[in-house]
Structure formats: structure tokens, C-alpha cells
Design an enzyme around this catalytic site. Structure first.
Site, PDB file in Angstrom:
ATOM      1  N   GLU A   1      -5.210   1.750   2.554  1.00  0.00           N
ATOM      2  CA  GLU A   1      -5.131   0.590   3.438  1.00  0.00           C
ATOM      3  C   GLU A   1      -5.377   0.984   4.887  1.00  0.00           C
ATOM      4  OE1 GLU A   1      -3.708  -2.577   6.000  1.00  0.00           O
ATOM      5  OE2 GLU A   1      -2.862  -0.575   5.937  1.00  0.00           O
ATOM      6  N   GLU A   2      -4.883   2.171   5.252  1.00  0.00           N
ATOM      7  CA  GLU A   2      -4.909   2.551   6.665  1.00  0.00           C
ATOM      8  C   GLU A   2      -6.278   3.020   7.139  1.00  0.00           C
ATOM      9  OE1 GLU A   2      -2.513   1.790   8.426  1.00  0.00           O
ATOM     10  OE2 GLU A   2      -0.648   1.882   7.289  1.00  0.00           O
TER      11      GLU A   2
ATOM     12  N   HIS B   1       0.830  -1.210   0.000  1.00  0.00           N
ATOM     13  CA  HIS B   1       0.000   0.000   0.000  1.00  0.00           C
ATOM     14  C   HIS B   1       0.860   1.254   0.000  1.00  0.00           C
ATOM     15  CE1 HIS B   1       0.255   0.901   4.418  1.00  0.00           C
ATOM     16  NE2 HIS B   1       0.266  -0.406   4.580  1.00  0.00           N
TER      17      HIS B   1
ATOM     18  N   ASP C   1       6.167   0.888   7.052  1.00  0.00           N
ATOM     19  CA  ASP C   1       4.772   0.574   6.717  1.00  0.00           C
ATOM     20  C   ASP C   1       4.285   1.498   5.605  1.00  0.00           C
ATOM     21  OD1 ASP C   1       2.177  -0.283   6.736  1.00  0.00           O
ATOM     22  OD2 ASP C   1       1.622   0.769   8.570  1.00  0.00           O
TER      23      ASP C   1
ATOM     24  N   ASP D   1       3.070  -6.987   4.634  1.00  0.00           N
ATOM     25  CA  ASP D   1       2.655  -5.843   5.448  1.00  0.00           C
ATOM     26  C   ASP D   1       2.632  -6.161   6.942  1.00  0.00           C
ATOM     27  OD1 ASP D   1       1.883  -3.238   5.888  1.00  0.00           O
ATOM     28  OD2 ASP D   1      -0.244  -3.596   5.473  1.00  0.00           O
TER      29      ASP D   1
ATOM     30  N   ASP E   1      -0.420   4.394   0.835  1.00  0.00           N
ATOM     31  CA  ASP E   1      -0.833   5.390   1.824  1.00  0.00           C
ATOM     32  C   ASP E   1      -0.089   5.177   3.144  1.00  0.00           C
ATOM     33  OD1 ASP E   1      -2.396   2.956   2.030  1.00  0.00           O
ATOM     34  OD2 ASP E   1      -3.619   3.953   3.543  1.00  0.00           O
TER      35      ASP E   1
HETATM   36 ZN   LIG Z   1       0.655  -1.336   6.445  1.00  0.00          ZN
END
Ligand SMILES: [Zn+2]
Length: 419
Positions: A161-162, A93, A127, A190, A95
Site C-alpha cells: 500500500e505504501e 494493509h 498504520d 486506513d 506493509d
Molecule cells: Zn496506511
């Protein structure tokens, strides 16, 4: 051939770090957290993909979000064709979460990446930037060595994703389901542990809810005239906490911790002065439930507790019945069937970790939610693996450069071998 590709990963390390830093400079925060979305970062990524790589196909699947810059949430899929049309997906991801308290960023500012020793500090470094770059430069090593892999490689760079994945993974699965095949392999780098010996095949169910309690505000010296919403809230939170822990007490050793967790996390609505009895109070819970239970049964226990407390503390004031208690669901996602322990990608990762790191990897479950949960809900057997120092979402987030390069080697190895 394998050792030549691994050497190539080392050789292109500086290019990988340069692209990593270029991307980390661009914030990509969801409008849910007050950001502009991911379009600036996606444009930079596309520039890198076009200038430095020769993918067979780069496709854009942009969802519409009027709150975001350019009104889009970008999702990009880069395809590198193999001998077989069956695909190995590596999904990351783009974001990031917001920086949090800026004063806690003592090493560098969140979007001014800084290298110190073996670490790159910036928001989004671990992340999920590290794995995005690792997967990308694993493909680059294959391209440079003119190796066409057995399977077709699909790198997906996904938004949102977040903040729940509505505009990212869920959007792709719902609106472009033809992209995915049951036979394909799905790797979601992830989550993981410090030495890469943890392969995640299951995620707990998640339930987040808010209890909104309305009583009657009065002066603190005359409580008999009103109803203290804070007291009801305290009692309700305590009862729910006790009852959920007691009733849903099974353990499942796939997970660490093996039990379900039920945590009160936020409160709101204290009164503005010590001598005012609050007429409103709110408490929020975050629950991570092992797949042995259905979330609906957790919810009915909560509802029963609410009804009993309403009855017990019932008070009629000016013809109105108090307390009023509303239950609002923030997030509810029943955990899908775990990926099987003998999934070929799981076995290949185990073999690779043994060969490259001389370590035995184990399979297990986590309490967090990644893209893998959404894929598994559609019966795609997703596997989560990466080497992480567990600093995601923290101030002074960093990525260890050795992890970046060594994970890239693992990805390259899998690309060469998996059939
Ligand atoms: Zn993540």
C-alpha cells in the site's frame, strides 16, 4: 445479541493485543524502500488465522516480485460466510513505511513493540496494524458467540500500500477482478480522525513530478561562459508554483483544506564547491488536486511554463541549445467519482457512531490516497473510516488501545446489522 458480541470484544482484548504485538515485531517494508517485502509477516498472520480462527476460507493471492524475499508480495483473503453471499469487505494493509531516522525513536525501537499506558508503540501500529487487528477480532467475537452475520465477511490483508499498490490492491483488481462485486460493501479503515467522526468518501487527485534542468557547468567567476542550472530551476519552480495556484484556485468544501495544493518538496544537484556553477539541478513537486480539475490540464500549464522559460533563457554554447528541461512524472492518479453520501455503509457507520459513541459523524474528502481510490476507479463504492490519532509514518508511532477495541466494536456492530 448485539450487547453480548460487544462484551465478547472486551473479553478477547488480551488475545487481540498479543496477536497485534506478534505481527508488529516483523518488519514488512517494500523493496522500493529497501525492504524484503511482507512474506514473513504474512506467514505469521496465516499461522494466527489457522490457529485461533475458524474462517470458512483462507485464500492466498501472491503477486511475483523478484526483488522481495521468496519473490512474492502476499495478499490474503479470509472469508466468514454469512446468510447472504453479498459481502462486507474490510481491507487493511500489512506493509509499513521504513522507520526513518532511528535516533528519533526515543520510546522504543521500531520493531520492538512497547506498551505504555493506553498506547502500543511500534512502526505500523496505527498504520495499518490497529485496523487489521480490530477487524480480525470483531470477526472473532462473532465466531465465539456462534453468530453468523447477515452478510458474508471478507477480510483482505494486502501488500504494497505504501509504495503504490502495484503488487497489492491494483494487482487484485486487475488480475482477480471476479472476487469483487458491485453490490458488496467496501470498508477501508486506513484514515480517520481522533474521535471517529470523520467518514471519508473522496480523495483528491495526486500528481507528483520532477523537473530536471541541464545547463552548463563553469567556474563561478565566469558565468557568461556557462548556464547556471540552479538559477533556471529556482525561476521555473517559482513560476510553476505561482501559475498553478493562480489558475487552479477553485475550492471544494468536501475537502480539508478545500483548495488544491501544489508543493515543491525535494531538490537535488547543488554543486560540490562554492565556486562552481552547477550544470544540473532537479526540483520535485507534490500536487493534490480537487476533482473539479483534470490532471492533464494541470500538466499542460506546467509544460507551457517550461516552454516559455526555455525560450526566455535560451543560450547556445558550443552549438548546443540550453537549458534542457525534462519533465518526469512520478505519480499521476486522477481522482475517481466519490462514493455517494447515501451509500448504505456510510449511513450504517453514522448510525453506529451515534449509538456507541453518541457523536455525529460527518462525511468528507482527504488529500491522501488509500485503497479506496483504486476501488472507486473500478466503480466499487469504498468508504474509509477508523479512529486515528494521526501518527502514521512518524517516529514513535503508536496505536491507542481504546481505539483498537472501540473500532473493533464498531466493526462487529456493522457486521451484525448491515444487510
Ligand atoms: Zn496506511
Amino acid at each position: 445479541m448485539e450487547s453480548l458480541v460487544l462484551e465478547e470484544v472486551e473479553k478477547i482484548k488480551d488475545d487481540a493485543i498479543k496477536s497485534f504485538i506478534d505481527l508488529l515485531k516483523i518488519p514488512a517494508i517494500s523493496p522500493d524502500f529497501g525492504g524484503e517485502g511482507e512474506i514473513d509477516k504474512a506467514n505469521k498472520l496465516i499461522e494466527i488465522l489457522n490457529n485461533e480462527f475458524n474462517f470458512d476460507k483462507i485464500e492466498k493471492f501472491y503477486s511475483t516480485d523478484n526483488r522481495a524475499k521468496d519473490k512474492v508480495r502476499p495478499n490474503i483473503i479470509a472469508t466468514y460466510k454469512g446468510e447472504d453471499s453479498k459481502a462486507l469487505w474490510i481491507i487493511t494493509h500489512i506493509d509499513v513505511v521504513p522507520p526513518g531516522n532511528m535516533l528519533d525513536w526515543t520510546i522504543t525501537k521500531p520493531f520492538e513493540p512497547k506498551i505504555i499506558g493506553n498506547k502500543i508503540y511500534a512502526r505500523g501500529s496505527e498504520d495499518n496494524g490497529q485496523s487489521l487487528i480490530s477487524s480480525l477480532y470483531a470477526v472473532k467475537a462473532l465466531m465465539n458467540k456462534k453468530v453468523s452475520p447477515r452478510l458474508t465477511i471478507k477480510l483482505a490483508f494486502v501488500s504494497d500500500e505504501e509504495a503504490g499498490s502495484k503488487y497489492g490492491m491494483k494487482y487484485l483488481l486487475e488480475n482477480h477482478n471476479y472476487l469483487f462485486n458491485k453490490d458488496d460493501y467496501y470498508l477501508v479503515p486506513d484514515a480517520g480522525n481522533k474521535d471517529g467522526t470523520f467518514i471519508e468518501i473522496a480523495e483528491k487527485s495526486i500528481l507528483q513530478f520532477r523537473l530536471i534542468i541541464k545547463g552548463k557547468q563553469v567556474h563561478a567567476s565566469t558565468p557568461h561562459l556557462g548556464l547556471n542550472a540552479h538559477r533556471i530551476s529556482l525561476e521555473l519552480a517559482k513560476q510553476i508554483d505561482d501559475r498553478l495556484h493562480k489558475k487552479f484556485n477553485k475550492t471544494n468544501n468536501l475537502f480539508d483544506p478545500p483548495e488544491s495544493t501544489f508543493e515543491p518538496t525535494m531538490v537535488k544537484g547543488s554543486s560540490s564547491s562554492p565556486n562552481i556553477i552547477p550544470g544540473f539541478h532537479e526540483v520535485t513537486f507534490d500536487c493534490r488536486v480537487i476533482p473539479d480539475y483534470k490532471l492533464d490540464s494541470v500538466l499542460s500549464e506546467i509544460n507551457e511554463t517550461i516552454e516559455q522559460l526555455k525560450e526566455k533563457s535560451k543560450k547556445i554554447i558550443e552549438d548546443k541549445v540550453f537549458p534542457i528541461i525534462d519533465l518526469e512524472i512520478i505519480d499521476k492518479n486522477d481522482s475517481p467519482k466519490p462514493t455517494s453520501t447515501d451509500n448504505k455503509l456510510v449511513l450504517e457507520i453514522k448510525k453506529t457512531i451515534k449509538e456507541l459513541r453518541n457523536k455525529d459523524a460527518i462525511v468528507g474528502g482527504i488529500g491522501g490516497i488509500t485503497f479506496a481510490s483504486f476501488l472507486r476507479a473500478y466503480n466499487y463504492e469504498a468508504v474509509v473510516w477508523s479512529t486515528h490519532d494521526d501518527v502514521a509514518h512518524q517516529p514513535n508511532e503508536y496505536s491507542i488501545i481504546d481505539n483498537l477495541i472501540n473500532d473493533s466494536k464498531v466493526f462487529a456492530y456493522i457486521m451484525l446489522r448491515l444487510r
